[in-house]
Design an enzyme around this catalytic site. Sequence first.
Site, PDB file in Angstrom:
ATOM      1  N   HIS A   1       0.833  -1.198   0.000  1.00 44.07           N
ATOM      2  CA  HIS A   1       0.000   0.000   0.000  1.00 44.07           C
ATOM      3  C   HIS A   1       0.870   1.251   0.000  1.00 44.07           C
ATOM      4  CE1 HIS A   1       0.989  -0.141   4.238  1.00 44.07           C
ATOM      5  NE2 HIS A   1       0.226  -1.194   4.463  1.00 44.07           N
TER       6      HIS A   1
HETATM    7  P1  TYD Z   1      -2.311  -3.825   7.297  1.00 47.28           P
HETATM    8  O1  TYD Z   1      -2.336  -2.406   6.841  1.00 47.28           O
HETATM    9  O2  TYD Z   1      -2.727  -4.876   6.335  1.00 47.28           O
HETATM   10  O3  TYD Z   1      -0.858  -4.182   7.850  1.00 47.28           O
HETATM   11  P2  TYD Z   1       0.535  -4.167   7.055  1.00 47.28           P
HETATM   12  O4  TYD Z   1       0.730  -2.789   6.552  1.00 47.28           O
HETATM   13  O5  TYD Z   1       1.529  -4.500   8.077  1.00 47.28           O
HETATM   14  O6  TYD Z   1       0.498  -5.220   6.009  1.00 47.28           O
HETATM   15  O7  TYD Z   1      -3.183  -3.917   8.624  1.00 47.28           O
HETATM   16  C1  TYD Z   1      -3.719  -5.137   9.117  1.00 47.28           C
HETATM   17  C2  TYD Z   1      -5.000  -4.835   9.892  1.00 47.28           C
HETATM   18  O8  TYD Z   1      -4.731  -4.051  11.049  1.00 47.28           O
HETATM   19  C3  TYD Z   1      -6.011  -4.065   9.057  1.00 47.28           C
HETATM   20  O9  TYD Z   1      -7.304  -4.601   9.337  1.00 47.28           O
HETATM   21  C4  TYD Z   1      -5.937  -2.662   9.590  1.00 47.28           C
HETATM   22  C5  TYD Z   1      -5.479  -2.849  11.012  1.00 47.28           C
HETATM   23  N1  TYD Z   1      -4.607  -1.749  11.500  1.00 47.28           N
HETATM   24  C6  TYD Z   1      -5.090  -0.863  12.455  1.00 47.28           C
HETATM   25  O10 TYD Z   1      -6.230  -0.964  12.916  1.00 47.28           O
HETATM   26  N2  TYD Z   1      -4.267   0.134  12.906  1.00 47.28           N
HETATM   27  C7  TYD Z   1      -3.003   0.293  12.420  1.00 47.28           C
HETATM   28  O11 TYD Z   1      -2.285   1.226  12.849  1.00 47.28           O
HETATM   29  C8  TYD Z   1      -2.522  -0.626  11.423  1.00 47.28           C
HETATM   30  C9  TYD Z   1      -1.139  -0.494  10.854  1.00 47.28           C
HETATM   31  C10 TYD Z   1      -3.355  -1.629  10.990  1.00 47.28           C
END
Ligand code: TYD
Length: 140
Positions: A53
């Site tokens: 992302h």
């Molecule tokens: P995600 O963005 O997929 O993690 P990464 O960037 O490490 O691959 O996030 C996984 C899940 O956690 C998603 O449902 C969103 C949630 N999340 C939060 O609620 N707060 C946060 O600060 C982060 C980074 C993720």
Amino acid sequence: MSLREKCPIINFGDLGDERGKLVVIEGAQAIPFEIKRVFYIYDSDKTVVRGQHANRESEFVLINVAGKSKVRITDGKEEIIVELDKPMMGVYIPKMIWKDMYDFSPDSVLLVLANTHYNDGEYIRDYDEYLKEVIGCNDK
Ligand code: TYD
């Protein structure tokens, strides 16, 4: 500005002594923003790719405080891969940069510092959409 210049490696000072290592990261001092959020990722398998992302508002610093991982970073034009393998170094990722974290060692603990509270709406999770939005942001 090159992608390396946009996403510098930051080497933190070592306040360690004979008792062990100590690294301090103060917002807007050791890193270029005030810290509003901290999260960490561990127990990610070697085959897993995370991130995938870009963020319209969030800036990050990624630090492997234990173990190793890699982060592939692109601005839609250039790509760099940074190996995070030392608790004393991090990589700064500004807004509107696409990132993939992968190749996690079994003991990897990837600490992430951010300048924002979590807001799902500022995430761009579709690479084609990212490319459309980033055109025009580059070269600024
Ligand atoms: P995600 O963005 O997929 O993690 P990464 O960037 O490490 O691959 O996030 C996984 C899940 O956690 C998603 O449902 C969103 C949630 N999340 C939060 O609620 N707060 C946060 O600060 C982060 C980074 C993720």
